[in-house]
Design a protein around this motif. Structure first.
Motif, mmCIF file in Angstrom:
data_model
loop_
_atom_site.group_PDB
_atom_site.id
_atom_site.type_symbol
_atom_site.label_atom_id
_atom_site.label_comp_id
_atom_site.label_asym_id
_atom_site.label_seq_id
_atom_site.Cartn_x
_atom_site.Cartn_y
_atom_site.Cartn_z
ATOM 1 N N GLY A 2 1.025 -1.208 -0.119
ATOM 2 C CA GLY A 2 -0.132 0.096 -0.024
ATOM 3 C C GLY A 2 0.698 1.057 -0.028
ATOM 4 N N VAL A 3 2.178 1.112 -0.222
ATOM 5 C CA VAL A 3 2.920 2.350 -0.270
ATOM 6 C C VAL A 3 2.643 3.027 -1.552
ATOM 7 C CG1 VAL A 3 5.311 3.277 -0.286
ATOM 8 C CG2 VAL A 3 4.621 1.303 1.208
ATOM 9 N N LEU A 4 2.374 2.391 -2.769
ATOM 10 C CA LEU A 4 2.243 2.877 -3.968
ATOM 11 C C LEU A 4 0.908 2.570 -4.394
ATOM 12 C CD1 LEU A 4 5.334 1.600 -5.957
ATOM 13 C CD2 LEU A 4 5.084 3.814 -4.900
ATOM 14 N N ASN A 5 0.305 3.468 -5.042
ATOM 15 C CA ASN A 5 -1.189 3.384 -5.417
ATOM 16 C C ASN A 5 -1.007 2.653 -7.002
ATOM 17 O OD1 ASN A 5 -1.040 5.328 -7.566
ATOM 18 N ND2 ASN A 5 -1.836 6.947 -5.973
ATOM 19 N N LYS A 6 -2.258 2.199 -7.611
ATOM 20 C CA LYS A 6 -1.875 1.533 -8.802
ATOM 21 C C LYS A 6 -1.403 2.442 -9.953
ATOM 22 C CE LYS A 6 -5.155 -0.907 -11.991
ATOM 23 N NZ LYS A 6 -6.265 -1.663 -12.290
ATOM 24 N N GLU A 7 -1.816 3.783 -9.885
ATOM 25 C CA GLU A 7 -1.165 4.641 -10.859
ATOM 26 C C GLU A 7 0.232 4.759 -10.872
ATOM 27 O OE1 GLU A 7 -3.742 5.595 -9.118
ATOM 28 O OE2 GLU A 7 -5.173 4.952 -10.855
ATOM 29 N N GLN A 8 0.761 4.859 -9.398
ATOM 30 C CA GLN A 8 2.168 5.070 -9.221
ATOM 31 C C GLN A 8 3.027 3.611 -9.628
ATOM 32 O OE1 GLN A 8 1.745 6.026 -5.091
ATOM 33 N NE2 GLN A 8 2.316 8.227 -5.321
ATOM 34 N N TYR A 9 2.219 2.602 -9.238
ATOM 35 C CA TYR A 9 2.826 1.407 -9.614
ATOM 36 C C TYR A 9 3.200 1.229 -11.107
ATOM 37 C CZ TYR A 9 2.996 -3.822 -10.384
ATOM 38 O OH TYR A 9 3.505 -4.901 -10.919
ATOM 39 N N GLN A 10 1.932 1.653 -11.845
ATOM 40 C CA GLN A 10 2.082 1.326 -13.264
ATOM 41 C C GLN A 10 3.155 2.201 -13.965
ATOM 42 O OE1 GLN A 10 0.455 -1.142 -14.800
ATOM 43 N NE2 GLN A 10 1.943 -0.630 -16.395
ATOM 44 N N ALA A 11 3.168 3.463 -13.617
ATOM 45 C CA ALA A 11 4.356 4.259 -14.017
ATOM 46 C C ALA A 11 5.729 3.955 -13.824
ATOM 47 C CB ALA A 11 3.971 5.781 -13.295
ATOM 48 N N LEU A 12 5.862 3.289 -12.548
ATOM 49 C CA LEU A 12 7.333 2.660 -12.203
ATOM 50 C C LEU A 12 7.609 1.781 -13.288
ATOM 51 C CD1 LEU A 12 7.515 3.542 -8.552
ATOM 52 C CD2 LEU A 12 8.643 4.637 -10.138
ATOM 53 N N GLN A 13 6.598 0.655 -13.398
ATOM 54 C CA GLN A 13 6.636 -0.256 -14.121
ATOM 55 C C GLN A 13 7.037 -0.014 -15.619
ATOM 56 O OE1 GLN A 13 7.374 -2.861 -11.836
ATOM 57 N NE2 GLN A 13 6.647 -4.247 -13.254
ATOM 58 N N ASP A 14 6.107 1.016 -16.102
ATOM 59 C CA ASP A 14 6.525 1.458 -17.454
ATOM 60 C C ASP A 14 7.870 2.016 -17.578
ATOM 61 O OD1 ASP A 14 3.792 0.939 -18.087
ATOM 62 O OD2 ASP A 14 3.126 2.801 -18.120
ATOM 63 N N GLY A 15 8.249 2.818 -16.589
ATOM 64 C CA GLY A 15 9.722 3.245 -16.582
ATOM 65 C C GLY A 15 10.825 2.153 -16.494
ATOM 66 N N LEU A 16 10.479 1.031 -15.999
ATOM 67 C CA LEU A 16 11.468 0.174 -15.933
ATOM 68 C C LEU A 16 11.293 -0.699 -17.262
ATOM 69 C CD1 LEU A 16 13.364 -1.859 -14.446
ATOM 70 C CD2 LEU A 16 11.255 -3.043 -13.443
ATOM 71 N N GLN A 17 10.159 -1.029 -18.095
ATOM 72 C CA GLN A 17 10.306 -1.365 -19.367
ATOM 73 C C GLN A 17 10.974 -0.469 -20.254
ATOM 74 O OE1 GLN A 17 6.216 -1.923 -20.270
ATOM 75 N NE2 GLN A 17 6.045 -4.094 -18.918
ATOM 76 N N ALA A 18 10.813 0.919 -20.111
ATOM 77 C CA ALA A 18 11.507 1.904 -21.109
ATOM 78 C C ALA A 18 12.822 1.647 -20.713
ATOM 79 C CB ALA A 18 10.960 3.204 -20.658
ATOM 80 N N ARG A 19 13.376 1.607 -19.337
ATOM 81 C CA ARG A 19 14.734 1.338 -19.115
ATOM 82 C C ARG A 19 15.395 0.008 -19.822
ATOM 83 N NH1 ARG A 19 18.118 -2.504 -17.607
ATOM 84 N NH2 ARG A 19 19.946 -1.861 -16.484
ATOM 85 N N ASN A 20 14.536 -0.847 -19.641
ATOM 86 C CA ASN A 20 15.104 -2.189 -20.386
ATOM 87 C C ASN A 20 15.339 -2.170 -21.985
ATOM 88 O OD1 ASN A 20 15.504 -3.441 -17.784
ATOM 89 N ND2 ASN A 20 13.536 -4.301 -17.811
ATOM 90 N N ARG A 21 14.289 -1.435 -22.435
ATOM 91 C CA ARG A 21 14.524 -1.168 -23.945
ATOM 92 C C ARG A 21 15.522 -0.549 -24.346
ATOM 93 N NH1 ARG A 21 8.687 -0.347 -23.290
ATOM 94 N NH2 ARG A 21 8.998 1.837 -23.428
ATOM 95 N N ILE A 22 16.029 0.467 -23.499
ATOM 96 C CA ILE A 22 17.094 1.371 -23.879
ATOM 97 C C ILE A 22 18.280 0.699 -23.627
ATOM 98 C CG2 ILE A 22 18.309 3.445 -22.984
ATOM 99 C CD1 ILE A 22 15.620 4.734 -22.616
ATOM 100 N N ALA A 23 18.287 0.011 -22.281
ATOM 101 C CA ALA A 23 19.639 -0.577 -21.963
ATOM 102 C C ALA A 23 20.001 -1.863 -22.851
ATOM 103 C CB ALA A 23 19.428 -1.014 -20.609
ATOM 104 N N HIS A 24 18.863 -2.311 -23.462
ATOM 105 C CA HIS A 24 19.284 -3.437 -24.276
ATOM 106 C C HIS A 24 19.233 -3.331 -25.754
ATOM 107 C CE1 HIS A 24 19.256 -6.104 -20.719
ATOM 108 N NE2 HIS A 24 18.351 -5.443 -20.287
ATOM 109 N N GLY A 25 19.034 -2.137 -25.939
ATOM 110 C CA GLY A 25 19.197 -1.539 -27.358
ATOM 111 C C GLY A 25 18.062 -2.004 -28.458
#
Length: 75
Positions: A24-47
Protein backbone atom coordinates in the motif's frame (compact mmCIF):
# COMPACT_ATOMS: atom_id res chain seq x y z
CA UNK A 1 10.85 0.29 1.33
CA UNK A 2 13.06 0.70 4.40
CA UNK A 3 11.24 3.86 5.53
CA UNK A 4 7.88 2.07 5.24
CA UNK A 5 9.24 -1.09 6.95
CA UNK A 6 8.49 -3.18 3.87
CA UNK A 7 10.62 -6.30 3.81
CA UNK A 8 12.21 -6.95 0.45
CA UNK A 9 13.40 -10.46 -0.38
CA UNK A 10 14.81 -9.63 -3.81
CA UNK A 11 16.35 -6.27 -4.54
CA UNK A 12 15.56 -6.04 -8.24
CA UNK A 13 13.53 -2.93 -9.17
CA UNK A 14 10.48 -4.83 -10.38
CA UNK A 15 10.21 -6.80 -7.13
CA UNK A 16 10.72 -3.71 -4.96
CA UNK A 17 8.02 -1.84 -6.88
CA UNK A 18 5.65 -4.81 -6.60
CA UNK A 19 6.24 -5.11 -2.84
CA UNK A 20 5.64 -1.40 -2.30
CA UNK A 21 2.35 -1.70 -4.19
CA UNK A 22 1.25 -4.81 -2.28
CA UNK A 23 1.95 -3.09 1.06
CA UNK A 24 0.00 0.00 0.00
CA UNK A 25 2.94 2.39 -0.27
CA UNK A 26 2.27 2.93 -3.98
CA UNK A 27 -1.15 3.34 -5.53
CA UNK A 28 -2.07 1.62 -8.81
CA UNK A 29 -1.14 4.62 -10.98
CA UNK A 30 2.24 5.05 -9.28
CA UNK A 31 2.97 1.35 -9.60
CA UNK A 32 2.09 1.35 -13.30
CA UNK A 33 4.22 4.45 -13.99
CA UNK A 34 7.23 2.84 -12.31
CA UNK A 35 6.69 -0.43 -14.20
CA UNK A 36 6.43 1.51 -17.48
CA UNK A 37 9.65 3.31 -16.59
CA UNK A 38 11.38 0.01 -15.92
CA UNK A 39 10.24 -1.36 -19.28
CA UNK A 40 11.52 1.79 -21.01
CA UNK A 41 14.84 1.45 -19.20
CA UNK A 42 15.15 -2.16 -20.34
CA UNK A 43 14.36 -1.27 -23.96
CA UNK A 44 17.06 1.41 -23.91
CA UNK A 45 19.65 -0.64 -22.01
CA UNK A 46 19.23 -3.66 -24.25
CA UNK A 47 19.24 -1.65 -27.46
CA UNK A 48 15.82 -2.38 -28.88
CA UNK A 49 15.46 -0.42 -32.09
CA UNK A 50 11.71 0.12 -31.98
CA UNK A 51 10.82 2.33 -29.06
CA UNK A 52 7.70 4.33 -28.41
CA UNK A 53 8.09 7.95 -27.40
CA UNK A 54 9.57 8.24 -23.94
CA UNK A 55 8.15 11.70 -23.20
CA UNK A 56 4.95 10.44 -21.54
CA UNK A 57 6.84 7.82 -19.51
CA UNK A 58 9.39 10.37 -18.30
CA UNK A 59 6.62 12.82 -17.36
CA UNK A 60 4.84 10.09 -15.37
CA UNK A 61 8.06 9.10 -13.61
CA UNK A 62 8.78 12.70 -12.66
CA UNK A 63 5.23 13.09 -11.33
CA UNK A 64 5.52 9.95 -9.17
CA UNK A 65 8.95 11.04 -7.93
CA UNK A 66 7.48 14.41 -6.90
CA UNK A 67 4.61 12.66 -5.10
CA UNK A 68 6.91 10.33 -3.19
CA UNK A 69 9.41 13.06 -2.41
CA UNK A 70 6.65 15.31 -1.06
CA UNK A 71 5.32 12.44 1.03
CA UNK A 72 8.61 11.84 2.78
CA UNK A 73 9.92 15.40 2.99
CA UNK A 74 6.77 16.60 4.73
CA UNK A 75 6.84 13.72 7.23
Amino acid sequence: AEVESVSIIQHDPSQVTKSLFVYGVLNKEQYQALQDGLQARNRIAHGYKEQPSLAKTVDQLLYVADQLQGRYLSA
